[in-house]
Scaffold this motif. Structure first.
Motif, short mmCIF file in Angstrom:
data_model
loop_
_atom_site.label_atom_id
_atom_site.label_comp_id
_atom_site.label_asym_id
_atom_site.label_seq_id
_atom_site.Cartn_x
_atom_site.Cartn_y
_atom_site.Cartn_z
N PRO A 174 -27.97 6.31 26.07
CA PRO A 174 -26.83 5.46 26.40
C PRO A 174 -25.59 6.32 26.65
N SER A 175 -24.66 5.80 27.40
CA SER A 175 -23.46 6.55 27.73
C SER A 175 -22.23 6.02 27.00
N TRP A 176 -22.41 5.08 26.09
CA TRP A 176 -21.29 4.47 25.40
C TRP A 176 -20.36 5.54 24.86
N PRO A 177 -19.07 5.42 25.02
CA PRO A 177 -18.31 4.24 25.42
C PRO A 177 -18.07 4.11 26.93
N ARG A 178 -18.66 4.98 27.74
CA ARG A 178 -18.52 4.83 29.19
C ARG A 178 -19.34 3.63 29.65
N PRO A 179 -18.92 2.93 30.70
CA PRO A 179 -19.59 1.69 31.10
C PRO A 179 -20.98 1.87 31.71
N GLU A 180 -21.25 2.98 32.40
CA GLU A 180 -22.57 3.13 33.01
C GLU A 180 -23.63 3.35 31.92
N ASN A 181 -24.74 2.65 32.04
CA ASN A 181 -25.84 2.75 31.07
C ASN A 181 -25.29 2.61 29.65
N SER A 182 -24.45 1.64 29.45
CA SER A 182 -23.64 1.49 28.25
C SER A 182 -24.45 1.36 26.96
N LEU A 183 -23.86 0.74 26.00
CA LEU A 183 -24.45 0.59 24.67
C LEU A 183 -25.76 -0.18 24.73
N GLN A 184 -26.83 0.44 24.26
CA GLN A 184 -28.14 -0.19 24.24
C GLN A 184 -28.49 -0.70 22.85
N LEU A 185 -27.98 -0.06 21.86
CA LEU A 185 -28.27 -0.39 20.47
C LEU A 185 -27.20 0.28 19.62
N HIS A 186 -26.88 -0.34 18.50
CA HIS A 186 -25.90 0.28 17.62
C HIS A 186 -26.34 0.08 16.18
N LEU A 187 -26.35 1.15 15.42
CA LEU A 187 -26.70 1.11 14.00
C LEU A 187 -25.45 1.41 13.17
N ASP A 188 -25.30 0.73 12.05
CA ASP A 188 -24.25 1.03 11.07
C ASP A 188 -24.92 1.50 9.79
N PHE A 189 -24.42 2.60 9.24
CA PHE A 189 -24.89 3.09 7.96
C PHE A 189 -23.70 3.10 7.00
N ARG A 219 -16.60 5.88 11.49
CA ARG A 219 -16.62 6.94 12.50
C ARG A 219 -17.89 6.78 13.32
N ALA A 220 -17.78 7.05 14.62
CA ALA A 220 -18.91 6.89 15.54
C ALA A 220 -19.56 8.24 15.83
N TYR A 221 -20.89 8.21 15.99
CA TYR A 221 -21.67 9.41 16.26
C TYR A 221 -22.77 9.10 17.25
N ALA A 222 -23.38 10.16 17.77
CA ALA A 222 -24.59 10.04 18.58
C ALA A 222 -25.67 10.87 17.89
N ASP A 223 -26.88 10.32 17.85
CA ASP A 223 -28.00 11.09 17.31
C ASP A 223 -28.44 12.11 18.36
N PRO A 224 -29.40 12.99 18.06
CA PRO A 224 -29.80 14.01 19.02
C PRO A 224 -30.32 13.45 20.36
N ALA A 225 -30.80 12.21 20.39
CA ALA A 225 -31.27 11.61 21.64
C ALA A 225 -30.17 10.83 22.35
N GLY A 226 -28.98 10.74 21.76
CA GLY A 226 -27.86 10.07 22.40
C GLY A 226 -27.59 8.65 21.94
N HIS A 227 -28.40 8.07 21.03
CA HIS A 227 -28.15 6.72 20.52
C HIS A 227 -26.91 6.75 19.63
N SER A 228 -26.04 5.77 19.80
CA SER A 228 -24.83 5.74 18.99
C SER A 228 -25.09 5.05 17.65
N PHE A 229 -24.33 5.47 16.65
CA PHE A 229 -24.36 4.82 15.35
C PHE A 229 -23.02 5.06 14.68
N THR A 230 -22.75 4.27 13.66
CA THR A 230 -21.48 4.36 12.95
C THR A 230 -21.74 4.61 11.47
#
Length: 130
Positions: free
Chosen positions: A60-75, A107-118
Motif C-alpha cells: 500500500p502507498s498510504w498516506p498517498r492516494p494511489e494504491n492507498s490503505l488496504q488494511l490497518h492494524l493497531d497495536f 505513531r504510524a509505521y510500515a512493516d517490511p512488506a509495506g503494510h501500515s500499522f499503528t
C-alpha cells in the motif's frame, strides 16, 4: 454456541516467512503453522495473524492516494519509544503522516512488506480515589 468465531487477519505479501518473523518478534509470539504459501503467528496475548504468499502483492502507498490503505492494524503499547525501537530493529519503518507538537498517543509505521500499522498508547487509568 457461537456460530461464527473470529479467525485471524491475513496479510498478502510476496515473502510470508519474512513478514511472519517481523510480527512474531513484534508480538513476542510464536509461529503456529506454516505451509508453502501461508504462515501463521500467535502473539503472546493471543492475537492471531497469518501471511499469505501472493507474488503479485503490491505494498500500500498510504498516506498517498494511489494504491492507498488496504488494511490497518493497531497495536496497544505501554511505552511508544520502546515499542518504536523494537519495530525499527525488526525492519519496520516510521511513516510520518503529520507534524505535531507535544506528546503523541499513537505513531504510524510500515512493516517490511509495506503494510501500515499503528502503535497506540494504552489509555492510562486514574488511581482509585478515597
Amino acid at each position: 454456541m457461537t456460530l461464527v468465531k473470529a479467525g485471524m487477519v491475513v496479510l498478502d505479501c510476496t515473502e510470508p516467512e519474512e513478514l511472519a518473523e517481523f510480527y512474531r518478534g513484534l508480538l513476542d509470539g510464536e509461529r503456529t503453522a506454516a505451509s508453502a504459501n501461508l504462515v501463521e503467528v500467535r502473539g503472546a496475548d493471543g492475537v492471531r495473524l497469518a501471511f499469505r504468499r501472493d507474488i503479485n502483492a503490491t505494498p500500500p502507498s498510504w498516506p498517498r492516494p494511489e494504491n492507498s490503505l488496504q488494511l490497518h492494524l493497531d497495536f496497544l503499547v505501554h511505552d511508544l519509544d520502546e515499542a518504536e525501537r523494537r519495530v525499527v530493529s525488526l525492519g519496520g519503518r516510521p511513516i510520518e503522516t503529520r507534524t505535531t507538537t507535544g506528546p503523541q498517543e499513537h505513531r504510524a509505521y510500515a512493516d517490511p512488506a509495506g503494510h501500515s500499522f499503528t502503535l497506540r498508547l494504552l489509555p492510562r487509568t486514574a488511581p482509585k480515589q478515597g
